[in-house]
Design a protein around this motif. Sequence first.
Motif, mmCIF file in Angstrom:
data_model
loop_
_atom_site.group_PDB
_atom_site.id
_atom_site.type_symbol
_atom_site.label_atom_id
_atom_site.label_comp_id
_atom_site.label_asym_id
_atom_site.label_seq_id
_atom_site.Cartn_x
_atom_site.Cartn_y
_atom_site.Cartn_z
ATOM 1 N N ILE A 18 1.105 -1.248 0.037
ATOM 2 C CA ILE A 18 0.119 0.044 -0.060
ATOM 3 C C ILE A 18 0.888 1.328 -0.121
ATOM 4 N N GLY A 19 2.227 1.063 -0.156
ATOM 5 C CA GLY A 19 3.009 2.149 -0.392
ATOM 6 C C GLY A 19 3.286 3.073 0.965
ATOM 7 N N CYS A 20 3.129 2.405 2.227
ATOM 8 C CA CYS A 20 3.127 3.176 3.422
ATOM 9 C C CYS A 20 4.482 3.722 3.831
ATOM 10 N N GLY A 21 5.485 2.911 3.293
ATOM 11 C CA GLY A 21 6.844 3.186 3.456
ATOM 12 C C GLY A 21 7.658 2.911 5.034
ATOM 13 N N LYS A 22 6.757 2.101 5.695
ATOM 14 C CA LYS A 22 7.210 1.515 7.054
ATOM 15 C C LYS A 22 8.317 0.702 6.901
ATOM 16 N N CYS A 23 8.355 -0.086 6.133
ATOM 17 C CA CYS A 23 9.549 -1.178 5.648
ATOM 18 C C CYS A 23 10.758 -0.400 5.499
ATOM 19 N N ALA A 24 10.552 0.683 4.603
ATOM 20 C CA ALA A 24 11.872 1.471 4.145
ATOM 21 C C ALA A 24 12.521 2.127 5.526
ATOM 22 N N LYS A 25 11.319 2.691 6.276
ATOM 23 C CA LYS A 25 12.047 3.562 7.567
ATOM 24 C C LYS A 25 12.727 2.472 8.479
ATOM 25 N N LEU A 26 12.280 1.165 8.673
ATOM 26 C CA LEU A 26 12.628 0.186 9.519
ATOM 27 C C LEU A 26 13.845 -0.652 9.194
ATOM 28 N N CYS A 27 14.248 -0.660 7.952
ATOM 29 C CA CYS A 27 15.406 -1.546 7.476
ATOM 30 C C CYS A 27 16.883 -0.864 7.748
ATOM 31 N N PRO A 28 17.464 -1.647 8.544
ATOM 32 C CA PRO A 28 19.011 -1.170 8.928
ATOM 33 C C PRO A 28 19.834 -1.242 7.764
ATOM 34 N N MET A 29 19.713 -1.658 6.738
ATOM 35 C CA MET A 29 20.411 -1.650 5.647
ATOM 36 C C MET A 29 20.134 -0.736 4.549
ATOM 37 N N LYS A 30 18.930 0.181 4.710
ATOM 38 C CA LYS A 30 18.514 0.916 3.706
ATOM 39 C C LYS A 30 18.254 0.121 2.145
ATOM 40 N N ASN A 31 17.789 -1.035 2.305
ATOM 41 C CA ASN A 31 17.532 -1.921 1.370
ATOM 42 C C ASN A 31 16.128 -2.070 0.562
ATOM 43 N N ILE A 32 15.554 -1.020 1.061
ATOM 44 C CA ILE A 32 14.106 -0.951 0.434
ATOM 45 C C ILE A 32 14.027 0.517 -0.182
ATOM 46 N N ASP A 33 13.639 0.746 -1.342
ATOM 47 C CA ASP A 33 13.292 2.178 -1.837
ATOM 48 C C ASP A 33 11.782 2.115 -2.045
ATOM 49 N N MET A 34 11.438 3.476 -1.792
ATOM 50 C CA MET A 34 9.826 3.708 -2.510
ATOM 51 C C MET A 34 9.697 4.333 -3.790
ATOM 52 N N THR A 35 9.362 3.616 -4.742
ATOM 53 C CA THR A 35 9.290 4.290 -5.871
ATOM 54 C C THR A 35 7.723 4.058 -6.653
ATOM 55 N N ASN A 36 7.473 5.282 -7.163
ATOM 56 C CA ASN A 36 5.819 5.237 -7.719
ATOM 57 C C ASN A 36 5.011 4.772 -6.428
ATOM 58 N N GLY A 37 5.203 5.094 -5.216
ATOM 59 C CA GLY A 37 4.128 4.801 -4.226
ATOM 60 C C GLY A 37 4.175 3.204 -3.826
ATOM 61 N N LYS A 38 5.305 2.406 -4.173
ATOM 62 C CA LYS A 38 5.690 1.095 -4.003
ATOM 63 C C LYS A 38 6.980 0.879 -3.365
ATOM 64 N N ALA A 39 6.942 -0.353 -2.344
ATOM 65 C CA ALA A 39 8.163 -0.603 -2.085
ATOM 66 C C ALA A 39 8.885 -1.453 -3.032
ATOM 67 N N ILE A 40 10.298 -1.161 -3.151
ATOM 68 C CA ILE A 40 11.075 -1.853 -3.955
ATOM 69 C C ILE A 40 12.383 -2.539 -3.411
ATOM 70 N N ALA A 41 12.790 -3.851 -3.248
ATOM 71 C CA ALA A 41 13.729 -4.244 -2.497
ATOM 72 C C ALA A 41 15.041 -4.517 -3.335
ATOM 73 N N LYS A 42 16.108 -4.203 -2.636
ATOM 74 C CA LYS A 42 17.365 -4.225 -3.386
ATOM 75 C C LYS A 42 18.086 -5.511 -2.851
ATOM 76 N N ASP A 43 19.351 -5.579 -3.135
ATOM 77 C CA ASP A 43 20.168 -6.903 -2.720
ATOM 78 C C ASP A 43 20.816 -6.808 -1.526
ATOM 79 N N GLN A 44 20.639 -6.086 -0.557
ATOM 80 C CA GLN A 44 21.531 -6.129 0.763
ATOM 81 C C GLN A 44 20.508 -6.240 2.083
ATOM 82 N N CYS A 45 19.900 -7.187 1.966
ATOM 83 C CA CYS A 45 19.101 -7.641 2.956
ATOM 84 C C CYS A 45 19.997 -8.564 4.031
ATOM 85 N N THR A 46 19.887 -8.188 5.298
ATOM 86 C CA THR A 46 20.611 -8.823 6.237
ATOM 87 C C THR A 46 19.667 -9.726 7.285
ATOM 88 N N LEU A 47 18.727 -10.185 6.668
ATOM 89 C CA LEU A 47 17.649 -11.144 7.197
ATOM 90 C C LEU A 47 17.157 -11.005 8.635
#
Length: 252
Positions: free
Chosen positions: A193-222
């Motif tokens: 729903i594009g709330c951006g909560k995940c992007a704010k929580l991620c310690p790796m800044k591994n999630i971007d918000m693009t066009n109102g949607k969350a987009i995952a990158k390749d730096q997840c620390t599990l």
Amino acid sequence: MVGLYFSGTGNSKYCLERFLKEFKDIQIFSIEDHKVIEQIKHHTQIIIAYPVQYSNIPKILRDFIMKNAAIWKNKEIFIIATMGLFSGDGAGILARLLKKQDAQIIGGLHLKMPDSIADEKVLKHSSKKNKALILEAEKKIIQAAHDFQNGHSSQEGIGLFSHLAGLFGQRLYFYTKTKHYSNKLKINEARCIGCGKCAKLCPMKNIDMTNGKAIAKDQCTLCYRCINQCPTQAMTLLGKKVVKQYDINHYL
């Protein structure tokens, strides 16, 4: 003395806070805090808490240790390792890394806590069982803190037997899971729903918000923060769907 932690869903932070509650005026800091390096420099004795991943150290914590290798010299370190299952040497694997940086390891403590892997059925418990696990951990923490104060630090996970148990229990088979950051984080675009909560929580800044949607990158620390906190259960990592989200605050 100072407390230091990395925590995904709150287990390790809670255990560190409970341990240091038995002392007076001891501050704790996340490794994500910009003040943490100065705090480490200014203290000789450090209590570190972190969640074990496949009997190994989360990549983010390993990188933090290595990036700041010089600050660990002669530090006296007690390690608290939280886990969903017996990990063998949860404390020991971090102890060996820190010893290479000339730190002195004064003890280790293993604590079984509720599972936070939200998209796998393994280890899932009822709310009653999760509360019981936390209560049992708290009893163990209090005893360990009192022993520490009396000069008898717990040595869980530190010895050779623990090393072998951790190696052959999980680490030997799942080493690649924590050797690199993961690119396996998946986001269901239809659910997001594009709330951006995940992007704010991620310690790796591994999630971007693009066009109102969350987009995952390749730096997840599990760490599973985003998956456990997503309001629409739109995110998965190891499994294909969210089974049960976890947050320690629901059980305190």
